[in-house]
Design a protein around this motif. Structure first.
Motif, PDB file in Angstrom:
ATOM      1  N   SER A   1      29.937  33.264  36.805  1.00 45.56           N
ATOM      2  CA  SER A   1      29.302  34.629  37.336  1.00 45.56           C
ATOM      3  C   SER A   1      28.223  34.973  37.613  1.00 45.56           C
ATOM      4  N   PRO A   6      43.989  31.897  28.899  1.00 46.46           N
ATOM      5  CA  PRO A   6      42.977  32.790  28.386  1.00 46.46           C
ATOM      6  C   PRO A   6      42.724  33.704  29.719  1.00 46.46           C
ATOM      7  N   GLN A   7      42.714  33.070  31.022  1.00 43.24           N
ATOM      8  CA  GLN A   7      42.397  33.792  31.982  1.00 43.24           C
ATOM      9  C   GLN A   7      43.646  34.965  32.463  1.00 43.24           C
ATOM     10  N   PHE A  38      35.419  26.974  35.719  1.00 43.44           N
ATOM     11  CA  PHE A  38      36.250  28.029  34.659  1.00 43.44           C
ATOM     12  C   PHE A  38      35.517  29.264  34.254  1.00 43.44           C
ATOM     13  N   PRO A  39      35.910  30.499  34.753  1.00 42.68           N
ATOM     14  CA  PRO A  39      35.052  31.543  34.711  1.00 42.68           C
ATOM     15  C   PRO A  39      34.865  32.056  33.277  1.00 42.68           C
ATOM     16  N   HIS A  40      35.907  31.584  32.280  1.00 40.63           N
ATOM     17  CA  HIS A  40      35.701  32.225  31.049  1.00 40.63           C
ATOM     18  C   HIS A  40      35.073  31.210  30.179  1.00 40.63           C
ATOM     19  N   ASN A  99      35.573  26.186  41.969  1.00 43.27           N
ATOM     20  CA  ASN A  99      36.611  25.958  40.889  1.00 43.27           C
ATOM     21  C   ASN A  99      36.003  26.026  39.332  1.00 43.27           C
ATOM     22  N   TYR A 143      27.550  32.005  32.179  1.00 44.19           N
ATOM     23  CA  TYR A 143      28.849  32.059  32.701  1.00 44.19           C
ATOM     24  C   TYR A 143      28.728  31.898  34.216  1.00 44.19           C
ATOM     25  N   GLU A 199      34.600  20.698  28.489  1.00 46.42           N
ATOM     26  CA  GLU A 199      36.020  20.929  28.454  1.00 46.42           C
ATOM     27  C   GLU A 199      36.975  19.603  28.312  1.00 46.42           C
ATOM     28  N   LEU A 225      48.331  21.606  28.711  1.00 46.37           N
ATOM     29  CA  LEU A 225      46.844  21.824  27.993  1.00 46.37           C
ATOM     30  C   LEU A 225      45.959  22.532  28.968  1.00 46.37           C
ATOM     31  N   ALA A 235      41.845  22.015  36.704  1.00 43.04           N
ATOM     32  CA  ALA A 235      42.262  21.397  35.412  1.00 43.04           C
ATOM     33  C   ALA A 235      42.841  20.027  35.902  1.00 43.04           C
ATOM     34  N   LYS A 276      44.404  29.532  42.200  1.00 43.57           N
ATOM     35  CA  LYS A 276      45.246  28.223  42.378  1.00 43.57           C
ATOM     36  C   LYS A 276      44.289  27.082  41.996  1.00 43.57           C
ATOM     37  N   GLY A 277      42.929  27.617  42.610  1.00 45.81           N
ATOM     38  CA  GLY A 277      41.997  26.563  42.255  1.00 45.81           C
ATOM     39  C   GLY A 277      41.826  26.216  40.654  1.00 45.81           C
ATOM     40  N   GLN A 278      42.145  27.259  39.978  1.00 43.63           N
ATOM     41  CA  GLN A 278      42.081  26.777  38.223  1.00 43.63           C
ATOM     42  C   GLN A 278      43.107  25.707  38.125  1.00 43.63           C
ATOM     43  N   VAL A 325      33.176  39.651  28.426  1.00 45.09           N
ATOM     44  CA  VAL A 325      32.027  38.854  28.499  1.00 45.09           C
ATOM     45  C   VAL A 325      31.458  38.077  29.817  1.00 45.09           C
ATOM     46  N   TYR A 326      32.515  37.493  30.465  1.00 40.76           N
ATOM     47  CA  TYR A 326      32.185  36.625  31.510  1.00 40.76           C
ATOM     48  C   TYR A 326      32.363  37.134  32.762  1.00 40.76           C
ATOM     49  N   ASP A 327      32.572  38.466  33.043  1.00 42.87           N
ATOM     50  CA  ASP A 327      32.706  39.002  34.243  1.00 42.87           C
ATOM     51  C   ASP A 327      31.265  39.144  35.142  1.00 42.87           C
ATOM     52  N   TYR A 341      46.926  26.137  28.100  1.00 46.66           N
ATOM     53  CA  TYR A 341      46.542  26.748  26.670  1.00 46.66           C
ATOM     54  C   TYR A 341      45.069  26.745  26.836  1.00 46.66           C
ATOM     55  N   ARG A 342      44.300  25.956  27.635  1.00 47.31           N
ATOM     56  CA  ARG A 342      42.850  25.882  27.572  1.00 47.31           C
ATOM     57  C   ARG A 342      42.219  26.879  28.886  1.00 47.31           C
ATOM     58  N   ILE A 343      43.058  26.606  30.000  1.00 44.00           N
ATOM     59  CA  ILE A 343      42.288  27.216  31.187  1.00 44.00           C
ATOM     60  C   ILE A 343      43.241  28.584  31.705  1.00 44.00           C
TER      61      ILE A 343
END
Lengths: 218, 240
Positions: free
Chosen positions: B134, A139-140, B88-90, B86, B132, B99, A131, A122, A116-118, A216-218, A134-136
């Protein structure tokens, strides 16, 4: 006795054709099903009551009844109301609606699984909802839903064997007709199974590459 | 800059803010303190409309806040830093910062990138552009988050317990960045339990309890010479 696959040699073109039909029907149903799922997921999460209820009803019906019954209603039942589909149309329609119902839940739960914080971050940066989606969020959510969606797609490919009952000469029905002229059921069914396995494996391979790309981002 | 008049706020049936009357001026550094559940975070989140105000009015630069347009304006002009970062992890650190300038302010990529590099350098992360979230510590993540908010060139920064989720040894680096910002004239409203920060940086301290503003004054008045027993109790508990 024993296995003799050489009897199948003359039927290779037929098998290829059958497999191609299976691929076409599956692919179309996957694409349409995915579109339905995205629409369905947003409807389910929308503040509009009637939209939510319609989607709930759709998912409830198509997940709660057998695919075979759905296909028969579309192909053999609906003509009674004056609308006649070709077997191909009926097959794609039935499989798409069925896939869409399951995939709606997959997309919805992925969207809700994004923290929810995402959404808040945003919004606080002045992003509009589309937006941010689309952007945030998108993708997740995509990353979360890939494994479940691949399962669903594999199910759809396998389920496509049922459309043989709508007189479509896809892979399974091709096999049946080869058996009637050769009586080599075991060889034919094994080959058919192997071809399905190849199709679903390709699908899973593509998916695993996709997943790796997103890791990649993990 | 921000004015609230008779604001009440409910979560379901439970009232969490009672008759809030408050004016935040540009150039002010306000620290809001209070026990957990006192409504201080909710009050902060009302300021940039992450929480809806059910009763009462809010004015932003003299204009009554209502509808989508004022929401958009407020969010573009106020920066926000969250307790849980918060990020953006990606996206990498620098992408996080670029962004919103690119997609909301329609800045071109080069400009946004240069600005982001500058900001990340200011918060001490010049070596971490392409990491990133993480792969960053909590303190580093929070500093990226501060840079991300600053990239929108806000007129006021809101900090919602920015150090509460950090390991104790990482608190200092974030407070340093915030102090630096304050000393450079950034207006801010900070919800925090860091009394040292309040003492050093704030020119105004608000004490909240049970959804009400109990005390509002200079750090000198509120922290050293509180008028209310509740403030006293809270301060002695937190400083003990």
């Amino acid at each position: 006795m024993g296995l003799d696959f050489s009897v199948l040699t003359p039927f290779i073109p037929a098998l290829v054709e059958g497999a191609w039909m299976t691929i076409q029907i599956s692919f179309l149903s996957l694409v349409i099903g995915l579109v339905l799922a995205i629409l369905g997921a947003f409807s389910k999460l929308s503040p509009i009551f009637i939209l939510r209820k319609i989607t709930e009803f759709y998912v409830w019906v198509f997940r709660g009844t057998p695919l075979l019954v759905q296909l028969f209603i579309i192909y053999f039942g609906i003509p009674q109301l004056g609308v006649q589909f070709t077997p191909f149309q009926a097959a794609v329609l039935g499989l798409s609606l069925n896939t869409g119902a399951y995939a709606t839940e997959i997309v919805r739960s992925a969207l809700q699984a994004v923290d929810k914080g995402q959404y808040e971050a945003a919004a606080a940066l002045g992003m509009s909802k589309p937006l941010a989606m689309y952007r945030i969020i998108g993708p997740q959510a995509l990353k979360i839903l890939v494994p479940a969606m691949v399962n669903q797609f594999v199910m759809t490919v396998k389920n496509s064997s049922m459309v043989s009952l709508l007189t479509i000469t896809e892979l399974f029905r091709t096999g049946e007709s080869i058996i009637t002229s050769t009586f080599h059921s075991l060889e034919v069914y094994l080959i058919i199974a192997a071809i399905y396995l190849v199709i679903t494996s390709v699908l899973m391979f593509i998916a695993s590459r996709l997943e790796k790309g997103m890791r990649v981002y993990d | 800059m921000i004015e609230m008049r008779h604001v009440n706020k409910y979560f379901g049936k439970k009232q969490v803010l009672y008759d809030i009357n408050l004016q935040i001026e540009k150039g002010e550094r306000t620290v809001i303190i209070g026990p957990s559940g006192s409504g201080k975070s909710t009050l902060l989140r009302c300021m940039n409309l992450l929480e809806a105000i059910e009763e009462g009015e809010m004015y932003y630069k003299q204009d009554l806040v209502q509808g989508k347009e004022s929401k958009k304006r407020i969010r573009q002009e106020l920066g926000m830093v969250f307790q849980r970062f918060n990020l953006f992890p990606h996206l990498t650190a620098i992408e996080n910062v670029m962004e919103a300038p690119i997609w909301v302010k329609k800045k071109n990529k080069e400009t946004a990138k240069r600005k982001a590099e500058e900001l990340l350098t200011t918060v001490g992360l010049s070596e971490r552009f392409d990491f990133y979230p993480s792969n960053l510590s909590g303190g580093q993540q929070q500093r990226v988050a501060i840079a991300r908010a600053l990239a929108m060139e806000p007129e006021l920064m809101l900090f919602d317990e920015p150090t509460s989720a950090l390991d104790p040894e990482l608190v200092g680096e974030v407070l340093n960045v915030m102090t630096h910002l304050a000393k450079n004239g950034m207006s801010m409203v900070v919800v925090t339990h860091e009394m040292g920060f309040a003492n050093e940086v704030a020119d105004r301290v608000i004490f909240m309890d049970q959804g009400r503003i109990v005390e509002d004054g200079t750090p000198e008045q509120v922290l050293r010479n509180p008028q209310h027993e509740r403030t006293n109790t809270f301060l002695s508990r937190i400083l003990a």
